[in-house]
Motif scaffolding. Structure first.
Motif, PDB file in Angstrom:
ATOM      1  N   THR A 199      -1.571  29.568 -32.346  1.00 44.51           N
ATOM      2  CA  THR A 199      -0.863  29.632 -33.620  1.00 44.51           C
ATOM      3  C   THR A 199      -0.957  28.254 -34.276  1.00 44.51           C
ATOM      4  N   GLU A 200      -0.706  28.219 -35.575  1.00 42.17           N
ATOM      5  CA  GLU A 200      -0.716  26.944 -36.287  1.00 42.17           C
ATOM      6  C   GLU A 200       0.308  25.980 -35.694  1.00 42.17           C
ATOM      7  N   ALA A 201       1.431  26.520 -35.235  1.00 40.19           N
ATOM      8  CA  ALA A 201       2.517  25.665 -34.763  1.00 40.19           C
ATOM      9  C   ALA A 201       2.161  24.904 -33.497  1.00 40.19           C
ATOM     10  N   MET A 202       1.308  25.484 -32.623  1.00 42.10           N
ATOM     11  CA  MET A 202       1.025  24.841 -31.345  1.00 42.10           C
ATOM     12  C   MET A 202      -0.408  24.350 -31.217  1.00 42.10           C
ATOM     13  N   LEU A 203      -1.207  24.479 -32.255  1.00 36.87           N
ATOM     14  CA  LEU A 203      -2.618  24.112 -32.183  1.00 36.87           C
ATOM     15  C   LEU A 203      -2.790  22.600 -31.991  1.00 36.87           C
ATOM     16  N   PRO A 204      -3.461  22.173 -30.930  1.00 41.63           N
ATOM     17  CA  PRO A 204      -3.713  20.739 -30.758  1.00 41.63           C
ATOM     18  C   PRO A 204      -4.585  20.184 -31.886  1.00 41.63           C
ATOM     19  N   GLU A 205      -4.337  18.943 -32.226  1.00 39.69           N
ATOM     20  CA  GLU A 205      -4.991  18.317 -33.367  1.00 39.69           C
ATOM     21  C   GLU A 205      -6.500  18.353 -33.265  1.00 39.69           C
ATOM     22  N   GLN A 206      -7.049  18.214 -32.067  1.00 42.01           N
ATOM     23  CA  GLN A 206      -8.510  18.128 -31.931  1.00 42.01           C
ATOM     24  C   GLN A 206      -9.227  19.432 -32.278  1.00 42.01           C
ATOM     25  N   TYR A 207      -8.471  20.534 -32.426  1.00 43.11           N
ATOM     26  CA  TYR A 207      -9.103  21.815 -32.737  1.00 43.11           C
ATOM     27  C   TYR A 207      -8.874  22.258 -34.185  1.00 43.11           C
ATOM     28  N   ARG A 208      -8.160  21.484 -34.967  1.00 45.05           N
ATOM     29  CA  ARG A 208      -7.773  21.953 -36.302  1.00 45.05           C
ATOM     30  C   ARG A 208      -8.973  22.169 -37.218  1.00 45.05           C
ATOM     31  N   ASP A 209     -10.013  21.364 -37.075  1.00 41.46           N
ATOM     32  CA  ASP A 209     -11.173  21.501 -37.956  1.00 41.46           C
ATOM     33  C   ASP A 209     -11.956  22.788 -37.722  1.00 41.46           C
ATOM     34  N   ILE A 210     -11.801  23.406 -36.559  1.00 41.66           N
ATOM     35  CA  ILE A 210     -12.560  24.629 -36.263  1.00 41.66           C
ATOM     36  C   ILE A 210     -11.690  25.881 -36.337  1.00 41.66           C
ATOM     37  N   PHE A 211     -10.408  25.710 -36.633  1.00 42.36           N
ATOM     38  CA  PHE A 211      -9.488  26.848 -36.657  1.00 42.36           C
ATOM     39  C   PHE A 211      -9.331  27.328 -38.099  1.00 42.36           C
ATOM     40  N   LYS A 212     -10.187  28.249 -38.517  1.00 38.99           N
ATOM     41  CA  LYS A 212     -10.256  28.665 -39.917  1.00 38.99           C
ATOM     42  C   LYS A 212     -10.098  30.172 -40.127  1.00 38.99           C
ATOM     43  N   SER A 213     -10.224  30.945 -39.073  1.00 37.55           N
ATOM     44  CA  SER A 213     -10.354  32.398 -39.250  1.00 37.55           C
ATOM     45  C   SER A 213      -9.099  33.067 -39.797  1.00 37.55           C
ATOM     46  N   PRO A 233       7.903  34.955 -34.097  1.00 31.46           N
ATOM     47  CA  PRO A 233       9.262  34.516 -33.757  1.00 31.46           C
ATOM     48  C   PRO A 233       9.746  35.017 -32.401  1.00 31.46           C
ATOM     49  N   TYR A 234       9.128  36.071 -31.885  1.00 32.71           N
ATOM     50  CA  TYR A 234       9.553  36.647 -30.610  1.00 32.71           C
ATOM     51  C   TYR A 234       8.734  36.121 -29.433  1.00 32.71           C
ATOM     52  N   LEU A 235       7.787  35.222 -29.701  1.00 29.16           N
ATOM     53  CA  LEU A 235       6.940  34.653 -28.661  1.00 29.16           C
ATOM     54  C   LEU A 235       7.265  33.171 -28.493  1.00 29.16           C
ATOM     55  N   GLY A 236       7.273  32.706 -27.286  1.00 29.65           N
ATOM     56  CA  GLY A 236       7.435  31.274 -27.039  1.00 29.65           C
ATOM     57  C   GLY A 236       6.108  30.594 -27.226  1.00 29.65           C
ATOM     58  N   VAL A 237       5.732  30.350 -28.491  1.00 28.37           N
ATOM     59  CA  VAL A 237       4.355  29.939 -28.775  1.00 28.37           C
ATOM     60  C   VAL A 237       4.020  28.556 -28.238  1.00 28.37           C
ATOM     61  N   HIS A 238       5.011  27.790 -27.809  1.00 30.71           N
ATOM     62  CA  HIS A 238       4.752  26.484 -27.214  1.00 30.71           C
ATOM     63  C   HIS A 238       4.752  26.540 -25.679  1.00 30.71           C
ATOM     64  N   SER A 239       4.900  27.722 -25.129  1.00 24.67           N
ATOM     65  CA  SER A 239       5.008  27.887 -23.680  1.00 24.67           C
ATOM     66  C   SER A 239       3.639  28.144 -23.052  1.00 24.67           C
ATOM     67  N   PRO A 240       3.413  27.658 -21.826  1.00 23.21           N
ATOM     68  CA  PRO A 240       2.172  28.022 -21.126  1.00 23.21           C
ATOM     69  C   PRO A 240       2.108  29.500 -20.755  1.00 23.21           C
TER      70      PRO A 240
END
Length: 343
Positions: A199-213, A233-240
């Protein structure tokens, strides 16, 4: 996650699955299949469909094991959604295929559905549970030395990706994974088809340039907006438990024991296309892991081999991608010249 909305979605997917079962027909004579209720540590059970090949002679047929999770946002669909590829794997690779249920939201809040998926895998990894159970008189037995693959589609693919990281992460102290039932045999491969892992909220910075879809087409933008409102909102998007990419390890090479092979495929036009790309790049950092990524030209999120007779789901292209990936994970070959691929 409005309960009435989920109920409507479950009814519509049940209708699609019923049409799929009619389309693929009864279990073919060279296979057997049966429902199994797998016991869970909390006293619940998980309804799992098991498919296996019948032996052609008197000697027991020794088979790899595939666990294959259906999609549906962890809230809808059933194992019958992926019965078609399960029969295909059992037919072409002579393997036992277990398709668990993974649709517990919203009744059981996240991460419970993925935790249940892990516990099902742990139970199935003790092969005597099936060999001395539903397979006892079948003449077919599971030999995990021939391969033990965990895979799935969409949210089921995401669960498989998480499961692949759990043993190694637990061994280095990732607290979310400590205390789980251990595997009795190691997973040899992970299959992830059209996974939802970013998700946009948890995407590491090094992958932002390729995350376009998510934003490439009007359709993807609308679907992504709806997903952010209705599901995220119902998913712990920052969780492993949501995605391996959330593992907060200083060096990804410190995840020991990850399955040595991972196959991931995405659809060119799917809003989740770049989840596959990011996951593949993340995996490439792991020591001792070989990853193979495939992108289906013109593919959407419905470009997956499933039971319902949707136009994109039974094409030769999607079956070949699926079979190629699973064959590679199992170190097997299949006859690509054959015209009569399983339905």
């Amino acid at each position: 996650m409005d309960p009435s909305s989920v109920k409507d979605q479950r009814q519509s997917t049940a209708t699609a699955e019923a049409a799929g079962l009619e389309y693929i027909g009864p279990c073919p004579p060279h296979l057997d299949e049966e429902w199994v209720d797998i016991p869970l540590p909390d006293g619940q059970t998980n309804r799992t469909k098991v498919v296996w090949p019948r032996p052609s002679g008197e000697a027991p047929l020794e088979c790899p094991l595939i666990i294959y999770f259906h999609g549906g946002g962890l809230s809808v669909c059933s194992p019958d959604m992926v019965l078609a590829p399960a029969r295909g794997f059992a037919t072409l690779f002579s393997c036992v295929v277990a398709c668990p249920t993974i649709n517990q939201l919203p009744e059981q809040p996240f991460p419970k559905p993925v935790q249940i998926a892990w516990e099902v895998c742990a139970w199935l990894s003790d092969v005597k549970n099936l060999n001395d159970g539903v397979l006892k008189k079948a003449g077919t037995i599971i030999d995990p030395g021939r391969g033990f693959v965990v895979g799935g589609l969409s949210s089921g693919a995401a669960a498989a990706a998480v499961i692949g990281t759990i043993p190694g992460s637990a061994s280095v102290g990732v607290k979310e994974f400590i205390g789980l039932t251990p595997l009795q045999n190691p997973i040899s491969g992970i299959f992830t088809g059209i996974p939802f892992l970013v998700t946009e909220a948890m995407l590491p910075e090094q992958y932002r340039d390729i995350f376009k879809s998510r934003e490439e087409t009007a359709e993807n933008k609308a679907a992504s907006a709806a997903m952010r409102q209705d599901l995220e909102p119902y998913l712990g998007v920052h969780s492993p438990w949501f995605s391996p990419i959330n593992l907060k390890l200083s060096d990804p090479k410190t995840i020991p024991g990850h399955p040595p092979k991972v196959f991931v495929y995405g659809g060119e036009l799917d809003q989740f296309r770049d989840d596959s790309v990011v996951y593949g790049k993340w995996l490439s950092q792991l020591e001792g892991v070989e990853v193979r990524t495939s992108m289906i030209e013109g593919g959407t999120h419905y470009t997956a081999w499933v039971s319902p007779p949707w136009p994109t789901c039974h094409t030769r292209k999607v079956k070949e991608v699926t079979l190629d990936g699973m064959a590679w994970l199992l170190n097997l070959e299949w006859d690509r010249t054959r015209e009569d691929l399983p339905i």
